[in-house]
Design an enzyme around this catalytic site. Structure first.
Site, PDB file in Angstrom:
ATOM      1  N   SER A  74       0.823  -1.207   0.000  1.00  0.00           N
ATOM      2  CA  SER A  74       0.000   0.000   0.000  1.00  0.00           C
ATOM      3  C   SER A  74       0.860   1.262   0.000  1.00  0.00           C
ATOM      4  CB  SER A  74      -0.908   0.022   1.226  1.00  0.00           C
ATOM      5  OG  SER A  74      -1.662  -1.160   1.306  1.00  0.00           O
TER       6      SER A  74
HETATM    7  N1  SAH Z   1      -0.622  -4.649   4.010  1.00  0.00           N
HETATM    8  C1  SAH Z   1       0.058  -5.007   2.782  1.00  0.00           C
HETATM    9  C2  SAH Z   1      -0.743  -4.608   1.565  1.00  0.00           C
HETATM   10  C3  SAH Z   1      -1.284  -5.811   0.931  1.00  0.00           C
HETATM   11  S1  SAH Z   1      -2.369  -5.627  -0.425  1.00  0.00           S
HETATM   12  C4  SAH Z   1       1.462  -4.452   2.742  1.00  0.00           C
HETATM   13  O1  SAH Z   1       1.815  -3.657   3.603  1.00  0.00           O
HETATM   14  O2  SAH Z   1       2.233  -4.862   1.863  1.00  0.00           O
HETATM   15  C5  SAH Z   1      -3.673  -6.658   0.120  1.00  0.00           C
HETATM   16  C6  SAH Z   1      -3.358  -8.099   0.380  1.00  0.00           C
HETATM   17  O3  SAH Z   1      -4.575  -8.720   0.787  1.00  0.00           O
HETATM   18  C7  SAH Z   1      -2.854  -8.914  -0.815  1.00  0.00           C
HETATM   19  O4  SAH Z   1      -1.620  -9.465  -0.506  1.00  0.00           O
HETATM   20  C8  SAH Z   1      -3.933  -9.989  -0.999  1.00  0.00           C
HETATM   21  O5  SAH Z   1      -3.406 -11.232  -1.392  1.00  0.00           O
HETATM   22  C9  SAH Z   1      -4.526 -10.066   0.383  1.00  0.00           C
HETATM   23  N2  SAH Z   1      -5.865 -10.630   0.493  1.00  0.00           N
HETATM   24  C10 SAH Z   1      -6.926 -10.496  -0.338  1.00  0.00           C
HETATM   25  N3  SAH Z   1      -7.991 -11.186   0.144  1.00  0.00           N
HETATM   26  C11 SAH Z   1      -7.582 -11.749   1.326  1.00  0.00           C
HETATM   27  C12 SAH Z   1      -8.214 -12.594   2.299  1.00  0.00           C
HETATM   28  N4  SAH Z   1      -9.472 -12.991   2.189  1.00  0.00           N
HETATM   29  N5  SAH Z   1      -7.490 -12.976   3.374  1.00  0.00           N
HETATM   30  C13 SAH Z   1      -6.192 -12.598   3.519  1.00  0.00           C
HETATM   31  N6  SAH Z   1      -5.551 -11.825   2.625  1.00  0.00           N
HETATM   32  C14 SAH Z   1      -6.231 -11.408   1.540  1.00  0.00           C
END
Ligand code: SAH
Length: 228
Positions: A74
């Site tokens: 993000s």
């Molecule tokens: N907080 C992260 C941003 C990740 S983007 C960082 O700092 O890098 C959002 C993430 O949510 C992705 O990696 C995606 O795979 C995950 N995601 C999507 N649906 C999900 C679910 N149901 N449970 C867990 N993770 C999920």
């Protein structure tokens, strides 16, 4: 030779730290994030180390960046804004859904006592866990699985943050909040554009909901999220 390369290395770390502080001033504090706990954490966590090597030079441009598997780390401003919306003062038990690179979990772990984070993409979960371990974030615990169901074994949580956008607020997450706890989650009927919602648990069966901004997140995929 060994000494020279060590010096070069800490020089890199110093220049990244300078860029990081400038970013926090310019893109986070100047844009309205006031919470000192959050600003301190953002100044501390080396975002460059959570990125693929080829993208490290862009670590402090305040934009989302690809981390593989079609997912993104993000934008730092959003990480800070959401952390502020969680209203942490230190010592909490926090749940994050969507560990991705592990960066936001590291930021939260600088404030909270324990951070539980769930990631559905196995490759990202494995990489993030290894990175967090390597950097010594011992109070972050990572689970590979569907985060729309939360992580009931460690509930209830003082605050929950979801880093992906779902069609509605998952009931499982509401149930895993303490009374007085906050859930921050992007919600929208469009898979890529959402309203950032904060849900406050007022009592065992009462919740207050407010919209706190417009955001764009990758979709939350799972039983209480999108199906694909
Ligand atoms: N907080 C992260 C941003 C990740 S983007 C960082 O700092 O890098 C959002 C993430 O949510 C992705 O990696 C995606 O795979 C995950 N995601 C999507 N649906 C999900 C679910 N149901 N449970 C867990 N993770 C999920």
């Amino acid at each position: 030779m060994a000494f020279a390369s060590r010096k070069g290395h800490s020089g890199d770390a110093d220049s990244f730290a300078a860029l990081r502080n400038e970013m926090v001033d310019r893109d986070i504090a100047a844009r309205g994030v006031r919470d000192e706990c959050v600003l301190r954490a953002m100044r501390k966590v080396p975002r460059e180390l959570f990125l693929p090597e080829g993208l490290r030079e862009f670590a402090y441009e305040d934009s989302p960046l690809p981390i593989g598997a079609d997912q993104t780390i993000s934008q730092p401003y959003i990480v800070a804004f959401m952390a502020e919306a969680m209203m942490l003062t230190g010592g909490e038990r926090v749940l994050e859904i969507g560990a991705g690179s592990g960066y936001a979990a590291a930021v939260l772990s600088e404030i909270a006592a324990q951070v539980y984070t769930v990631e559905r993409v196995r490759k990202l979960a494995t990489q993030a866990a290894a990175k967090l371990r390597e950097l010594g974030y011992g109070n972050v615990h990572l689970l590979h699985g569907d985060g729309t169901k939360g992580w009931p074994e460690h509930a209830p949580y003082d605050a929950i943050v979801v880093a992906a956008g779902g069609p509605q607020v998952p009931e499982s997450l509401k149930e895993q909040l303490k009374i007085g706890g906050r859930l921050v989650i992007p919600v929208g009927i469009d898979q890529r554009v959402q309203e950032l919602v904060r849900v406050l648990r007022v009592s065992s069966n009462e919740y207050q909901r407010e919209n706190i901004g417009d955001v764009r997140f990758v979709p939350l995929i799972g039983e209480e999220g999108w199906t694909t």
